[in-house]
Every structure is written in C-alpha cells, then in structure tokens.
Design a protein around this motif. Structure first.
Motif, PDB file in Angstrom:
ATOM      1  N   SER A  84       0.840  -1.200   0.000  1.00 33.58           N
ATOM      2  CA  SER A  84       0.000   0.000   0.000  1.00 33.58           C
ATOM      3  C   SER A  84       0.877   1.252   0.000  1.00 33.58           C
ATOM      4  CB  SER A  84      -0.926   0.003   1.222  1.00 33.58           C
ATOM      5  OG  SER A  84      -0.163   0.010   2.409  1.00 33.58           O
ATOM      6  N   ILE A  85       0.248   2.351  -0.386  1.00 36.43           N
ATOM      7  CA  ILE A  85       0.914   3.661  -0.375  1.00 36.43           C
ATOM      8  C   ILE A  85       0.185   4.539   0.630  1.00 36.43           C
ATOM      9  CG2 ILE A  85       1.346   5.787  -1.702  1.00 36.43           C
ATOM     10  CD1 ILE A  85       1.228   4.063  -4.250  1.00 36.43           C
ATOM     11  N   ASP A  86       0.924   5.276   1.437  1.00 33.72           N
ATOM     12  CA  ASP A  86       0.274   6.307   2.226  1.00 33.72           C
ATOM     13  C   ASP A  86       1.148   7.550   2.259  1.00 33.72           C
ATOM     14  OD1 ASP A  86       1.797   6.115   5.083  1.00 33.72           O
ATOM     15  OD2 ASP A  86       1.423   4.093   4.335  1.00 33.72           O
ATOM     16  N   PHE A  87       0.475   8.676   2.333  1.00 31.53           N
ATOM     17  CA  PHE A  87       1.212   9.930   2.493  1.00 31.53           C
ATOM     18  C   PHE A  87       0.335  10.920   3.244  1.00 31.53           C
ATOM     19  CE2 PHE A  87      -0.798  10.186  -1.740  1.00 31.53           C
ATOM     20  CZ  PHE A  87      -1.436  11.410  -1.693  1.00 31.53           C
ATOM     21  N   ARG A  88       0.971  11.977   3.717  1.00 27.23           N
ATOM     22  CA  ARG A  88       0.306  12.956   4.553  1.00 27.23           C
ATOM     23  C   ARG A  88       0.503  14.358   3.970  1.00 27.23           C
ATOM     24  NH1 ARG A  88       1.651   8.593   6.639  1.00 27.23           N
ATOM     25  NH2 ARG A  88       3.702   8.967   5.784  1.00 27.23           N
ATOM     26  N   ILE A  89      -0.549  15.161   4.072  1.00 24.67           N
ATOM     27  CA  ILE A  89      -0.461  16.548   3.598  1.00 24.67           C
ATOM     28  C   ILE A  89      -0.901  17.491   4.720  1.00 24.67           C
ATOM     29  CG2 ILE A  89      -0.710  16.107   1.125  1.00 24.67           C
ATOM     30  CD1 ILE A  89      -3.723  16.609   1.435  1.00 24.67           C
ATOM     31  N   TYR A  90      -0.384  18.741   4.632  1.00 24.82           N
ATOM     32  CA  TYR A  90      -0.601  19.727   5.697  1.00 24.82           C
ATOM     33  C   TYR A  90      -0.820  21.076   5.042  1.00 24.82           C
ATOM     34  CZ  TYR A  90       2.219  16.101   7.962  1.00 24.82           C
ATOM     35  OH  TYR A  90       2.727  14.907   8.393  1.00 24.82           O
ATOM     36  N   HIS A  91      -1.907  21.719   5.359  1.00 24.46           N
ATOM     37  CA  HIS A  91      -2.116  23.056   4.817  1.00 24.46           C
ATOM     38  C   HIS A  91      -1.217  24.040   5.575  1.00 24.46           C
ATOM     39  CE1 HIS A  91      -4.090  26.803   3.662  1.00 24.46           C
ATOM     40  NE2 HIS A  91      -4.516  26.128   2.604  1.00 24.46           N
ATOM     41  N   CYS A  92      -0.487  24.898   4.816  1.00 26.47           N
ATOM     42  CA  CYS A  92       0.509  25.801   5.438  1.00 26.47           C
ATOM     43  C   CYS A  92      -0.107  26.634   6.555  1.00 26.47           C
ATOM     44  CB  CYS A  92       1.073  26.781   4.417  1.00 26.47           C
ATOM     45  SG  CYS A  92       1.656  26.040   2.937  1.00 26.47           S
ATOM     46  N   GLU A  93      -1.215  27.294   6.248  1.00 32.68           N
ATOM     47  CA  GLU A  93      -1.816  28.195   7.246  1.00 32.68           C
ATOM     48  C   GLU A  93      -2.217  27.437   8.502  1.00 32.68           C
ATOM     49  OE1 GLU A  93      -5.202  30.169   5.577  1.00 32.68           O
ATOM     50  OE2 GLU A  93      -3.968  31.042   3.981  1.00 32.68           O
ATOM     51  N   ASP A  94      -2.772  26.268   8.296  1.00 30.58           N
ATOM     52  CA  ASP A  94      -3.253  25.494   9.448  1.00 30.58           C
ATOM     53  C   ASP A  94      -2.082  24.986  10.289  1.00 30.58           C
ATOM     54  OD1 ASP A  94      -5.676  26.012   8.377  1.00 30.58           O
ATOM     55  OD2 ASP A  94      -6.066  23.990   7.652  1.00 30.58           O
ATOM     56  N   LEU A  95      -0.989  24.673   9.600  1.00 35.57           N
ATOM     57  CA  LEU A  95       0.193  24.198  10.320  1.00 35.57           C
ATOM     58  C   LEU A  95       0.740  25.320  11.213  1.00 35.57           C
ATOM     59  CD1 LEU A  95       1.891  21.543  10.306  1.00 35.57           C
ATOM     60  CD2 LEU A  95       3.405  22.643   8.670  1.00 35.57           C
ATOM     61  N   LEU A  96       0.814  26.524  10.634  1.00 35.12           N
ATOM     62  CA  LEU A  96       1.381  27.643  11.379  1.00 35.12           C
ATOM     63  C   LEU A  96       0.449  28.152  12.475  1.00 35.12           C
ATOM     64  CD1 LEU A  96       3.032  29.574   8.425  1.00 35.12           C
ATOM     65  CD2 LEU A  96       4.168  28.229  10.194  1.00 35.12           C
ATOM     66  N   SER A  97      -0.859  28.094  12.206  1.00 33.24           N
ATOM     67  CA  SER A  97      -1.806  28.616  13.202  1.00 33.24           C
ATOM     68  C   SER A  97      -2.300  27.524  14.148  1.00 33.24           C
ATOM     69  CB  SER A  97      -3.002  29.259  12.503  1.00 33.24           C
ATOM     70  OG  SER A  97      -3.716  28.266  11.785  1.00 33.24           O
ATOM     71  N   ARG A  98      -1.816  26.305  13.924  1.00 33.46           N
ATOM     72  CA  ARG A  98      -2.163  25.148  14.765  1.00 33.46           C
ATOM     73  C   ARG A  98      -3.659  24.830  14.734  1.00 33.46           C
ATOM     74  NH1 ARG A  98       2.001  23.287  18.728  1.00 33.46           N
ATOM     75  NH2 ARG A  98       3.869  24.210  17.910  1.00 33.46           N
ATOM     76  N   ARG A  99      -4.255  25.098  13.575  1.00 39.14           N
ATOM     77  CA  ARG A  99      -5.637  24.698  13.389  1.00 39.14           C
ATOM     78  C   ARG A  99      -5.640  23.213  13.023  1.00 39.14           C
ATOM     79  NH1 ARG A  99      -9.005  25.222   8.438  1.00 39.14           N
ATOM     80  NH2 ARG A  99     -11.181  25.104   9.123  1.00 39.14           N
ATOM     81  N   GLY A 100      -6.772  22.568  13.250  1.00 45.83           N
ATOM     82  CA  GLY A 100      -6.851  21.158  12.859  1.00 45.83           C
ATOM     83  C   GLY A 100      -7.889  20.426  13.665  1.00 45.83           C
ATOM     84  N   ALA A 101      -7.791  19.105  13.653  1.00 43.66           N
ATOM     85  CA  ALA A 101      -8.717  18.297  14.448  1.00 43.66           C
ATOM     86  C   ALA A 101      -8.436  18.529  15.929  1.00 43.66           C
ATOM     87  CB  ALA A 101      -8.537  16.822  14.106  1.00 43.66           C
ATOM     88  N   ARG A 102      -9.432  18.319  16.748  1.00 39.25           N
ATOM     89  CA  ARG A 102      -9.251  18.511  18.182  1.00 39.25           C
ATOM     90  C   ARG A 102      -8.333  17.417  18.730  1.00 39.25           C
ATOM     91  NH1 ARG A 102     -13.927  18.017  22.509  1.00 39.25           N
ATOM     92  NH2 ARG A 102     -12.646  18.455  24.319  1.00 39.25           N
ATOM     93  N   ASN A 103      -7.341  17.839  19.498  1.00 40.19           N
ATOM     94  CA  ASN A 103      -6.445  16.852  20.108  1.00 40.19           C
ATOM     95  C   ASN A 103      -7.119  16.270  21.351  1.00 40.19           C
ATOM     96  OD1 ASN A 103      -4.417  15.319  21.197  1.00 40.19           O
ATOM     97  ND2 ASN A 103      -3.016  17.026  21.573  1.00 40.19           N
ATOM     98  N   GLN A 104      -7.561  15.034  21.255  1.00 44.13           N
ATOM     99  CA  GLN A 104      -8.298  14.419  22.360  1.00 44.13           C
ATOM    100  C   GLN A 104      -7.386  13.988  23.501  1.00 44.13           C
ATOM    101  OE1 GLN A 104     -11.467  14.277  22.634  1.00 44.13           O
ATOM    102  NE2 GLN A 104     -12.197  14.626  20.566  1.00 44.13           N
ATOM    103  N   ASP A 105      -6.213  13.463  23.129  1.00 45.57           N
ATOM    104  CA  ASP A 105      -5.461  12.740  24.161  1.00 45.57           C
ATOM    105  C   ASP A 105      -3.963  12.580  23.841  1.00 45.57           C
ATOM    106  OD1 ASP A 105      -5.523  10.982  22.056  1.00 45.57           O
ATOM    107  OD2 ASP A 105      -7.128   9.761  22.888  1.00 45.57           O
ATOM    108  N   GLY A 106      -3.456  13.318  22.858  1.00 46.54           N
ATOM    109  CA  GLY A 106      -2.045  13.148  22.483  1.00 46.54           C
ATOM    110  C   GLY A 106      -1.151  14.073  23.290  1.00 46.54           C
TER     111      GLY A 106
END
Ligand SMILES: [Fe+2]
Length: 289
Positions: free
Chosen positions: A241-263
């Motif tokens: 299988s192939i997997d890869f990950r992408i990150y939107h620049c603005e969201d990375l810098l502003s720390r927007r994203g899914a809610r961190n439940q427990d990490g």
C-alpha cells in the motif's frame, strides 16, 4: 456520527474543515492515483522481479532477504522525485493548490502474512492516532492499496474514538528520538518489535472498526487524529500500500486542525523538518523563515 464522502469535489477550505471534523473521503476514480500505483508497481517489480506475483514473494524468500529487499524498495520509493510529483498531481486533481500544502514523503508499506513477519520494516501498527506519534493536528492522511485487497489484509479506522479520549502512552513519545534513532533502526528489528511505540492503555473496541477493502488506487482520506491501525494480515498474501500525509501551510502555522483528544508527544515541531512544499518540493525549513 461520521460522514463518508465518495468521489465528491469539495472546495479548498471546506475540504479541510470536513477532514478536521472527522469526515472520511473515498476517492475511487482519480487518474493520478492510478498513475501513482502504476509507478509503485514498477518499483515493486524492479526489486522483486517479475517472474512471480509479488503478493506471493514471501513464500520464496528467506526473511532476511525479504527485509533487505523491502528496505531497498522503501528507500527508492520514498525518496524519488516521481513520488513527490504524484502527490502534487493528486492535490491538483482534487481541487487543492499545491502551493498551499506541505507533504511528508510518501511511504510504501509491505505487510506480509502475519505469521511470516510483523515487525521492523513490516511493523503491524496497533490502534493509534498519528497525533500520539507527534503529528500536527492538521495532518491529513491518505492510504490506498497498490493491488486489490480483502478485508483481512487492509488497514482499519475506528471512527468511534474520533471524539472520545483514549488513555495512552504518547507522553513517553519523543519525536526527535524517533527520527534520529529509532526509525533508522527498523532493519535491525526483524523478529521482534522492541521499539517503544505509543500505545493505548485501554481495550479498544473491535466492533466499531471500519475496514476499507478496495481495488488498486482506491484511496481513503482521513484526519491523522482518527484511531487507526494495521489489520492482522492472515490472507497468505503480501499487502502493498501507499500512504502519504499533507498539511495546509496556514493550518500548520496557526495550529488549526482536528481537536487533540489525548495526544501528548514531545518535540512535535521536529517532524516539520521532514516536510516539503507540495508545489516545488522546497524543504519546509527553506520556505518558513
Ligand atoms: Fe498511523
């Protein structure tokens, strides 16, 4: 409740918002994914030869030789410019602007029958969130099989836990140590898995698992905050299988994203060093001052 979108064209901002809210997207008709899988098949045949179905290669090879070949395949695939170009083209095909995204180099996973090997280069991931491994909250994951697969050799998502915390050991996880020391040592962990992966401290429900078993290039896209893992492969065949990950620049810098439940992994920023801008493959450190 988790929504599944199938082959839907979703505008830029909405695409990310949906993923961060836990939605899953299945793309089964992308030309770029078909091309990426064709490229991966070529890499597989280059390494294992074309005189046997690569899904049965473990029957023929002793484990140490298998490990050597898998390591070479991974290195070639992961570091090639073609692999990055396929990710850029994927973003364009789904209506995203590659200039707005960073990518992590793609991985090719080679998961043989569990009884043959399930450690080191073919580590079978137990249920985890990528955020336990130090992923940014805005990480968007993709995953697709290179050859058709069945439900007993795929990956699993467990959407039940998207908005439910799970007690886990991610507080012991140091991304810097993983990148510098543990990841390069995968080849040495052939027979057993002694590296300290972040794990759940709770019994995970299996009845809420979602297993996607598709054809070559059928891709599932999901937030890295979803609980997911490797299904124990009892199929008698190797799963590629192939997997890869992408990150939107603005969201990375502003720390927007899914809610961190427990990490609670340490040195999360260390992972940014692995990223490249999706439009021109400039390293992250060269783009962000
Ligand atoms: Fe993962």
């Amino acid at each position: 409740m988790i929504n599944l979108y199938v082959n839907k064209v979703i505008p830029d901002q909405e695409f990310r918002s949906l993923i961060y809210s836990g939605a899953l997207i299945l793309y089964s008709k992308l030309a770029t994914n078909a091309d990426f899988c064709d490229y991966a098949k070529k890499c597989v045949l280059n390494e294992f030869g074309d005189d046997i179905d690569p899904r049965l290669i473990h029957v023929r090879l002793p484990i140490d030789e298998f490990v050597k070949k898998v390591a070479a395949l991974k290195a070639e695939f992961t570091n090639s410019i073609q692999s990055k170009a396929h990710i850029r083209d994927f973003l364009i095909e789904i209506g995203q602007d590659p200039k707005d995204y960073f990518l992590d180099v793609p991985r090719i996973r080679v998961v043989p029958d569990y009884d043959y090997l399930h450690a080191g280069v073919s580590y079978a991931y137990l249920p985890h969130r990528d955020t336990w491994y130090g992923a940014a909250d805005c990480q968007i994951n993709t995953w697709m099989p290179i050859f058709p697969i069945s439900a007993d050799q795929t990956m699993m998502l467990n959407p039940y836990y998207f908005d439910r915390p799970v007690k886990n050991t991610s507080g012991d996880w140091d991304l810097k140590n993983w990148v510098m020391n543990e990841r390069p040592a995968a080849k040495q962990h052939i027979a057993a898995e002694n590296r300290p992966h972040p794990l759940s401290l709770e019994q995970i429900r299996q009845e809420t698992e979602l297993r996607v078993a598709g054809e070559s290039g059928d891709m599932i896209v999901f937030s890295g905050a979803h609980l997911h893992g490797t299904v124990r492969n009892n199929s008698g065949q190797v799963r590629f299988s192939i997997d890869f990950r992408i990150y939107h620049c603005e969201d990375l810098l502003s720390r927007r994203g899914a809610r961190n439940q427990d990490g609670s992994a340490k040195n999360i920023e260390f992972g940014y060093r692995d990223l490249f801008r999706a439009s021109d493959f400039e390293p992250y450190s060269g783009v962000i001052k």
